[in-house]
Design a protein around this motif. Sequence first.
Motif, PDB file in Angstrom:
ATOM      1  N   TRP A  49       0.812  -1.217   0.000  1.00  0.00           N
ATOM      2  CA  TRP A  49       0.000   0.000   0.000  1.00  0.00           C
ATOM      3  C   TRP A  49       0.849   1.272   0.000  1.00  0.00           C
ATOM      4  O   TRP A  49       0.518   2.227  -0.718  1.00  0.00           O
ATOM      5  CB  TRP A  49      -0.982  -0.024   1.175  1.00  0.00           C
ATOM      6  N   PRO A  50       1.945   1.350   0.764  1.00  0.00           N
ATOM      7  CA  PRO A  50       2.804   2.538   0.635  1.00  0.00           C
ATOM      8  C   PRO A  50       3.332   2.742  -0.781  1.00  0.00           C
ATOM      9  O   PRO A  50       3.425   3.876  -1.259  1.00  0.00           O
ATOM     10  CB  PRO A  50       3.948   2.257   1.623  1.00  0.00           C
ATOM     11  N   GLY A  55       3.326   5.784  -5.502  1.00  0.00           N
ATOM     12  CA  GLY A  55       3.690   5.665  -6.907  1.00  0.00           C
ATOM     13  C   GLY A  55       5.189   5.608  -7.138  1.00  0.00           C
ATOM     14  O   GLY A  55       5.643   5.802  -8.261  1.00  0.00           O
ATOM     15  N   VAL A  56       5.963   5.323  -6.086  1.00  0.00           N
ATOM     16  CA  VAL A  56       7.412   5.236  -6.230  1.00  0.00           C
ATOM     17  C   VAL A  56       7.916   3.944  -5.594  1.00  0.00           C
ATOM     18  O   VAL A  56       7.265   3.341  -4.747  1.00  0.00           O
ATOM     19  CB  VAL A  56       8.148   6.443  -5.593  1.00  0.00           C
ATOM     20  N   HIS A  61      10.807   5.666  -1.457  1.00  0.00           N
ATOM     21  CA  HIS A  61       9.993   5.985  -0.275  1.00  0.00           C
ATOM     22  C   HIS A  61      10.570   5.391   1.015  1.00  0.00           C
ATOM     23  O   HIS A  61      10.181   5.800   2.104  1.00  0.00           O
ATOM     24  CB  HIS A  61       8.526   5.592  -0.470  1.00  0.00           C
ATOM     25  N   GLY A  62      11.480   4.436   0.903  1.00  0.00           N
ATOM     26  CA  GLY A  62      12.230   3.995   2.073  1.00  0.00           C
ATOM     27  C   GLY A  62      11.587   2.934   2.928  1.00  0.00           C
ATOM     28  O   GLY A  62      12.209   2.419   3.843  1.00  0.00           O
ATOM     29  N   ARG A  63      10.351   2.557   2.652  1.00  0.00           N
ATOM     30  CA  ARG A  63       9.628   1.606   3.501  1.00  0.00           C
ATOM     31  C   ARG A  63       9.788   0.183   2.960  1.00  0.00           C
ATOM     32  O   ARG A  63       9.455  -0.079   1.812  1.00  0.00           O
ATOM     33  CB  ARG A  63       8.147   1.982   3.537  1.00  0.00           C
ATOM     34  N   TRP A  83       6.317   9.903   2.417  1.00  0.00           N
ATOM     35  CA  TRP A  83       6.030  10.246   1.022  1.00  0.00           C
ATOM     36  C   TRP A  83       4.580  10.693   0.846  1.00  0.00           C
ATOM     37  O   TRP A  83       3.664  10.146   1.448  1.00  0.00           O
ATOM     38  CB  TRP A  83       6.313   9.060   0.115  1.00  0.00           C
ATOM     39  N   GLU A  84       4.378  11.646  -0.037  1.00  0.00           N
ATOM     40  CA  GLU A  84       3.037  12.192  -0.252  1.00  0.00           C
ATOM     41  C   GLU A  84       2.189  11.253  -1.113  1.00  0.00           C
ATOM     42  O   GLU A  84       2.619  10.812  -2.182  1.00  0.00           O
ATOM     43  CB  GLU A  84       3.136  13.554  -0.941  1.00  0.00           C
ATOM     44  N   PRO A  85       0.959  10.931  -0.695  1.00  0.00           N
ATOM     45  CA  PRO A  85       0.065  10.132  -1.530  1.00  0.00           C
ATOM     46  C   PRO A  85      -0.299  10.872  -2.816  1.00  0.00           C
ATOM     47  O   PRO A  85      -0.403  12.101  -2.837  1.00  0.00           O
ATOM     48  CB  PRO A  85      -1.169   9.933  -0.646  1.00  0.00           C
TER      49      PRO A  85
END
Length: 502
Positions: A49-50, A55-56, A61-63, A83-85
């Motif tokens: 989901w992240p 979208g990256v 995003h690092g997760r 990160w921004e959704p």
Amino acid sequence: MLFIGLDGADRDLIRQWADEGLLPTIQSLLQKGAWGITQDPPGINGCHWPTFLSGVSPAQHGRYWAQQIQPGTYDIKPFGFPWEPFWNVLSRAGRKVALIDSPEAPLADDLNGIQIIERHSYSQKTSSIQTYPSSLAVELETSLGKEPIGSWRTAGRSLADLKDFRQNLMTSIEKKTKLVSHLLKQDDEWDFFLTAFREAHWAGHQCWHLHDPNHPEYDPEIARSLGNPMKDIYIAIDAAIGELLQQVSPETTVFIFASTGMGPNYTGVHVLDEILLRIENPQRAVMHQEVSNTLNSLKRYKFLRQLKKRLWKPIQNLRGKGKPPISQLSNRKCFQVPSSEAFGGIRINLVGREPQGKIQPGQEYEDFCQSLCQDLSELVNHDTEEPLIRNIFRSDEIYQGERPMGHPDILVEWNRNAPIASVSSAKIGKIDKVYWDSRTGDHKPGGLFLVSGTSIEPRRIEHPTSIVDFAPTIASLLDVPLPHSDGEPISGVFSKEPSIQS
């Protein structure tokens, strides 16, 4: 546009039960729309989901897991998602959005629309609800009541516990459908409306052993009395989707997104660190072999798991699980870091990155990784004589460019054909250890998506679709440029192709 997430709903079961006529709504969407399988970020099974909402790639995003090592330390802490959704970009572009229980999404500070964070019951008398705007909470509680909508996530193993668990999930689906229908009827001008059903997720984790007769914890008496709760939940979700589709116009573009698969919770995460210790110090294998565990692991698999759940786990909870002392990690050449059950994460104790690194960057690092990967590839599941590990990934090879400092250096994908209770190799000897987690089902890589609408050509999409492609696809369909995405709009599906965005 209506986007419905089916968190943790297995793509093989969806197709099987749709073909059998048990999921008529999804069966219809498969026939009249486009569909395909999704491709997860390589080597990672904890950031679907992240990755979708950003979208990256995880390289940006690092997760990779909910808890990660903190750069410059040996501490393991929860990882905040910065990160921004993509729907924030849609909102700023003037598109009207509604977000109802999007998994793992942060609550928006500002939005051209509404957002509801999943409502959970932590006691019989209280509920929690977070909304944007905050006034929406009062409105919903006035119109729909204060009872929580969120579903239970765990269950006992008795017939009574499992009956209650199934009923709670069915009630949760019913309440979620009522909530979403209420919001769809209130406003028919949503540009992007997202909701998700997570009940298949929890059912898969807690009830896989009732679906799978080959599972060591399969209980034929409970299965005869209760049936298959997973099938019941999938059928209920299919009916809920059908009810929601009646609330939107036939011209609406509809996405169904089953984020990841589900299967038996066979894993080697419980033996990985002992494996690493023995690879680093072969003498440890000799010492342990002299006092080896003589339990027949597979025959006692169910007994030991139940004993741990009833007796040992409460004792652990009282005294606290604790963490390995920092000195133990700092003296290691490599060590295990938290990960999903599908993949094991290994961190190299690197000079200049870890506080007390042991392996020098450059050639020493390369030689160490190569030797470690070779040792790992020689491991077998002692009870089946099959390879213990299906694939080994180097993070620096699969995630090009600058990688977040908290990622594992090596990721191993377990061979999950059978329980992993005894592992061996010439170098490490034999390790007997039963996995204690209470969940009998767990995620497996790969999901499913369907898309239908007047501009959709009915077809199967042959090539797997990356999760990072959904954000730019949705943005393109709404004519909004989406900067900084690693994905591209899905091609070959729409009669009017989405434009490629940078």
